[in-house]
Design a protein around this motif. Sequence first.
Motif, PDB file in Angstrom:
ATOM      1  N   HIS A 152       0.303  -0.564   5.627  1.00  0.00           N
ATOM      2  CA  HIS A 152      -0.342   0.477   6.436  1.00  0.00           C
ATOM      3  C   HIS A 152      -1.703  -0.023   6.929  1.00  0.00           C
ATOM      4  O   HIS A 152      -2.733   0.610   6.694  1.00  0.00           O
ATOM      5  CB  HIS A 152      -0.493   1.771   5.630  1.00  0.00           C
ATOM      6  N   GLU A 153      -1.676  -1.129   7.587  1.00  0.00           N
ATOM      7  CA  GLU A 153      -2.911  -1.724   8.090  1.00  0.00           C
ATOM      8  C   GLU A 153      -3.617  -0.758   9.043  1.00  0.00           C
ATOM      9  O   GLU A 153      -2.992  -0.161   9.922  1.00  0.00           O
ATOM     10  CB  GLU A 153      -2.599  -3.025   8.823  1.00  0.00           C
ATOM     11  N   GLY A 154      -4.924  -0.585   8.825  1.00  0.00           N
ATOM     12  CA  GLY A 154      -5.719   0.279   9.688  1.00  0.00           C
ATOM     13  C   GLY A 154      -5.794   1.720   9.236  1.00  0.00           C
ATOM     14  O   GLY A 154      -6.602   2.487   9.769  1.00  0.00           O
ATOM     15  N   ARG A 155      -4.980   2.121   8.258  1.00  0.00           N
ATOM     16  CA  ARG A 155      -5.027   3.501   7.779  1.00  0.00           C
ATOM     17  C   ARG A 155      -6.122   3.650   6.724  1.00  0.00           C
ATOM     18  O   ARG A 155      -6.217   2.841   5.796  1.00  0.00           O
ATOM     19  CB  ARG A 155      -3.681   3.914   7.179  1.00  0.00           C
ATOM     20  N   HIS A 156      -6.940   4.692   6.848  1.00  0.00           N
ATOM     21  CA  HIS A 156      -7.943   4.977   5.829  1.00  0.00           C
ATOM     22  C   HIS A 156      -7.221   5.456   4.573  1.00  0.00           C
ATOM     23  O   HIS A 156      -6.374   6.341   4.639  1.00  0.00           O
ATOM     24  CB  HIS A 156      -8.913   6.052   6.334  1.00  0.00           C
ATOM     25  N   PRO A 157      -7.548   4.900   3.400  1.00  0.00           N
ATOM     26  CA  PRO A 157      -6.746   5.204   2.207  1.00  0.00           C
ATOM     27  C   PRO A 157      -6.992   6.578   1.591  1.00  0.00           C
ATOM     28  O   PRO A 157      -6.112   7.100   0.891  1.00  0.00           O
ATOM     29  CB  PRO A 157      -7.162   4.108   1.220  1.00  0.00           C
ATOM     30  N   GLU A 158      -8.154   7.149   1.847  1.00  0.00           N
ATOM     31  CA  GLU A 158      -8.506   8.384   1.131  1.00  0.00           C
ATOM     32  C   GLU A 158      -7.489   9.494   1.390  1.00  0.00           C
ATOM     33  O   GLU A 158      -7.121   9.779   2.524  1.00  0.00           O
ATOM     34  CB  GLU A 158      -9.901   8.855   1.549  1.00  0.00           C
ATOM     35  N   GLY A 159      -7.051  10.127   0.302  1.00  0.00           N
ATOM     36  CA  GLY A 159      -6.173  11.284   0.390  1.00  0.00           C
ATOM     37  C   GLY A 159      -4.697  10.983   0.445  1.00  0.00           C
ATOM     38  O   GLY A 159      -3.868  11.884   0.263  1.00  0.00           O
ATOM     39  N   TRP A 160      -4.313   9.725   0.670  1.00  0.00           N
ATOM     40  CA  TRP A 160      -2.918   9.398   0.936  1.00  0.00           C
ATOM     41  C   TRP A 160      -2.079   9.131  -0.311  1.00  0.00           C
ATOM     42  O   TRP A 160      -0.909   8.777  -0.198  1.00  0.00           O
ATOM     43  CB  TRP A 160      -2.831   8.196   1.864  1.00  0.00           C
ATOM     44  N   PHE A 161      -2.646   9.307  -1.496  1.00  0.00           N
ATOM     45  CA  PHE A 161      -1.925   8.994  -2.730  1.00  0.00           C
ATOM     46  C   PHE A 161      -1.804  10.264  -3.570  1.00  0.00           C
ATOM     47  O   PHE A 161      -2.801  10.884  -3.920  1.00  0.00           O
ATOM     48  CB  PHE A 161      -2.641   7.873  -3.488  1.00  0.00           C
ATOM     49  N   PHE A 162      -0.566  10.631  -3.879  1.00  0.00           N
ATOM     50  CA  PHE A 162      -0.336  11.927  -4.520  1.00  0.00           C
ATOM     51  C   PHE A 162      -0.779  11.889  -5.979  1.00  0.00           C
ATOM     52  O   PHE A 162      -0.348  11.025  -6.757  1.00  0.00           O
ATOM     53  CB  PHE A 162       1.136  12.305  -4.434  1.00  0.00           C
ATOM     54  N   PRO A 163      -1.636  12.838  -6.385  1.00  0.00           N
ATOM     55  CA  PRO A 163      -2.097  12.869  -7.778  1.00  0.00           C
ATOM     56  C   PRO A 163      -1.023  13.424  -8.707  1.00  0.00           C
ATOM     57  O   PRO A 163      -0.521  14.526  -8.508  1.00  0.00           O
ATOM     58  CB  PRO A 163      -3.323  13.801  -7.709  1.00  0.00           C
ATOM     59  N   ASP A 164      -0.666  12.646  -9.710  1.00  0.00           N
ATOM     60  CA  ASP A 164       0.395  13.033 -10.635  1.00  0.00           C
ATOM     61  C   ASP A 164       0.379  12.047 -11.791  1.00  0.00           C
ATOM     62  O   ASP A 164      -0.437  11.126 -11.824  1.00  0.00           O
ATOM     63  CB  ASP A 164       1.748  13.005  -9.912  1.00  0.00           C
ATOM     64  N   THR A 165       1.309  12.226 -12.743  1.00  0.00           N
ATOM     65  CA  THR A 165       1.469  11.258 -13.824  1.00  0.00           C
ATOM     66  C   THR A 165       2.620  10.325 -13.478  1.00  0.00           C
ATOM     67  O   THR A 165       3.743  10.775 -13.231  1.00  0.00           O
ATOM     68  CB  THR A 165       1.740  11.954 -15.163  1.00  0.00           C
ATOM     69  N   TYR A 166       2.338   9.051 -13.458  1.00  0.00           N
ATOM     70  CA  TYR A 166       3.337   8.026 -13.176  1.00  0.00           C
ATOM     71  C   TYR A 166       3.562   7.213 -14.444  1.00  0.00           C
ATOM     72  O   TYR A 166       2.646   7.020 -15.240  1.00  0.00           O
ATOM     73  CB  TYR A 166       2.868   7.124 -12.036  1.00  0.00           C
ATOM     74  N   ARG A 167       4.786   6.740 -14.645  1.00  0.00           N
ATOM     75  CA  ARG A 167       5.099   5.916 -15.811  1.00  0.00           C
ATOM     76  C   ARG A 167       5.472   4.508 -15.352  1.00  0.00           C
ATOM     77  O   ARG A 167       6.104   4.322 -14.323  1.00  0.00           O
ATOM     78  CB  ARG A 167       6.232   6.531 -16.629  1.00  0.00           C
ATOM     79  N   TYR A 168       5.052   3.544 -16.125  1.00  0.00           N
ATOM     80  CA  TYR A 168       5.325   2.151 -15.798  1.00  0.00           C
ATOM     81  C   TYR A 168       5.598   1.382 -17.083  1.00  0.00           C
ATOM     82  O   TYR A 168       5.261   1.838 -18.178  1.00  0.00           O
ATOM     83  CB  TYR A 168       4.147   1.533 -15.053  1.00  0.00           C
ATOM     84  N   HIS A 169       6.226   0.236 -16.962  1.00  0.00           N
ATOM     85  CA  HIS A 169       6.442  -0.641 -18.109  1.00  0.00           C
ATOM     86  C   HIS A 169       5.760  -1.974 -17.847  1.00  0.00           C
ATOM     87  O   HIS A 169       5.356  -2.273 -16.713  1.00  0.00           O
ATOM     88  CB  HIS A 169       7.931  -0.844 -18.387  1.00  0.00           C
ATOM     89  N   LYS A 170       5.607  -2.753 -18.881  1.00  0.00           N
ATOM     90  CA  LYS A 170       4.958  -4.048 -18.733  1.00  0.00           C
ATOM     91  C   LYS A 170       5.717  -4.882 -17.716  1.00  0.00           C
ATOM     92  O   LYS A 170       6.943  -4.965 -17.750  1.00  0.00           O
ATOM     93  CB  LYS A 170       4.903  -4.775 -20.072  1.00  0.00           C
ATOM     94  N   GLY A 171       4.984  -5.483 -16.807  1.00  0.00           N
ATOM     95  CA  GLY A 171       5.600  -6.249 -15.734  1.00  0.00           C
ATOM     96  C   GLY A 171       5.507  -5.551 -14.401  1.00  0.00           C
ATOM     97  O   GLY A 171       5.652  -6.184 -13.351  1.00  0.00           O
ATOM     98  N   VAL A 172       5.265  -4.231 -14.423  1.00  0.00           N
ATOM     99  CA  VAL A 172       5.059  -3.470 -13.188  1.00  0.00           C
ATOM    100  C   VAL A 172       3.635  -3.726 -12.699  1.00  0.00           C
ATOM    101  O   VAL A 172       2.704  -3.876 -13.493  1.00  0.00           O
ATOM    102  CB  VAL A 172       5.291  -1.965 -13.417  1.00  0.00           C
TER     103      VAL A 172
END
Length: 334
Positions: A152-172
């Motif tokens: 998303h080149e040129g897009r201002h990042p603020e606000g574009w990421f949904f606040p929530d709980t995400y789960r990940y494992h080692k290697g992500v």
Amino acid sequence: MLRVVKILLVLAVLGGAALFGGYHYWQSRLDAPIAVAEPTLFEVSEGAGYNRVVADFAAQGIIQDEWAFRLLTRLEPDNVPSLRVGEYMLEPDMTGRELIELLGSDRVVTYPLTIPEGWTFAQMRELLDNAPKLENRTSGLSDEEVMSLLGHEGRHPEGWFFPDTYRYHKGVSDVEILEQALARMERILDEVWAERSDDLTIDSPYEALIMASLIERETGASGERREIAGVFKRRMEQGMRLQTDPTVIYGMGQRYDGRITRADLREATAYNTYVIDGMPPTPIAMPGRASLEAAVDPLPGDTLYFVSRGDGTHHFSRTLREHNNAVNRYIRNR
């Protein structure tokens, strides 16, 4: 001749019995409990094959009969799983066979990462930088470089990421978390915009995202979001400035030390809604779904002002005189 036949039959029976007994002994070794006294973390590293992992188990004393597990590749190759990179929790009551099945499953150990509603992109990046066992690919990159990396080149990042709980494992990696959060915000914003009210002063999903960020930063009280959206809507309709403090704070950036002065309110930044007309050019935070829904469905009414009561809620007023009285009551007296 008959004697030879009898001998051969006896040998065949003995051989069959030996094979039968050997097979069941082998199976009993696979079904024997593993040697861990408490839940134990084990990692399958990148490039590790089945025999390498079995050797590691034996070296750590987790299994006693390495030969039995190696034999599995020859006698029952279909039961040898394709290993998945990651961490696995070994339990004390687990058998060797269950251990092998675990390594071929998707039951890797995961870790939670919670992005609170109302946080900024800078706060999210700091959280990602410090998340345990999360591969960091964005550290040292500018915000612009991060957005380019996400496509998303040129897009201002603020606000574009949904606040929530995400789960990940080692290697992500942190890039994968960012991709998930960005995709969720885009999807939810589209859903909310499709259900918008007919009578709005905002004209696009992005303007709804900006408005939702203002609402998110103004209140955490669920019953107030639509009323605050209504105040902002009526102010814009009447040509009044929004005059919301969170935009002043955002425009101050790192200079904000917990208080706003009169000089700060008069400072001409791109985000100071005491100075500029309309909304700021970008969101000022990451709004949750409730604030997004409020932004596209403002509560009808005639209030034009609100002031914090100091308990997380606000007093709403119709006139400037009523508002000033509320300010005296809740702010100046305090």
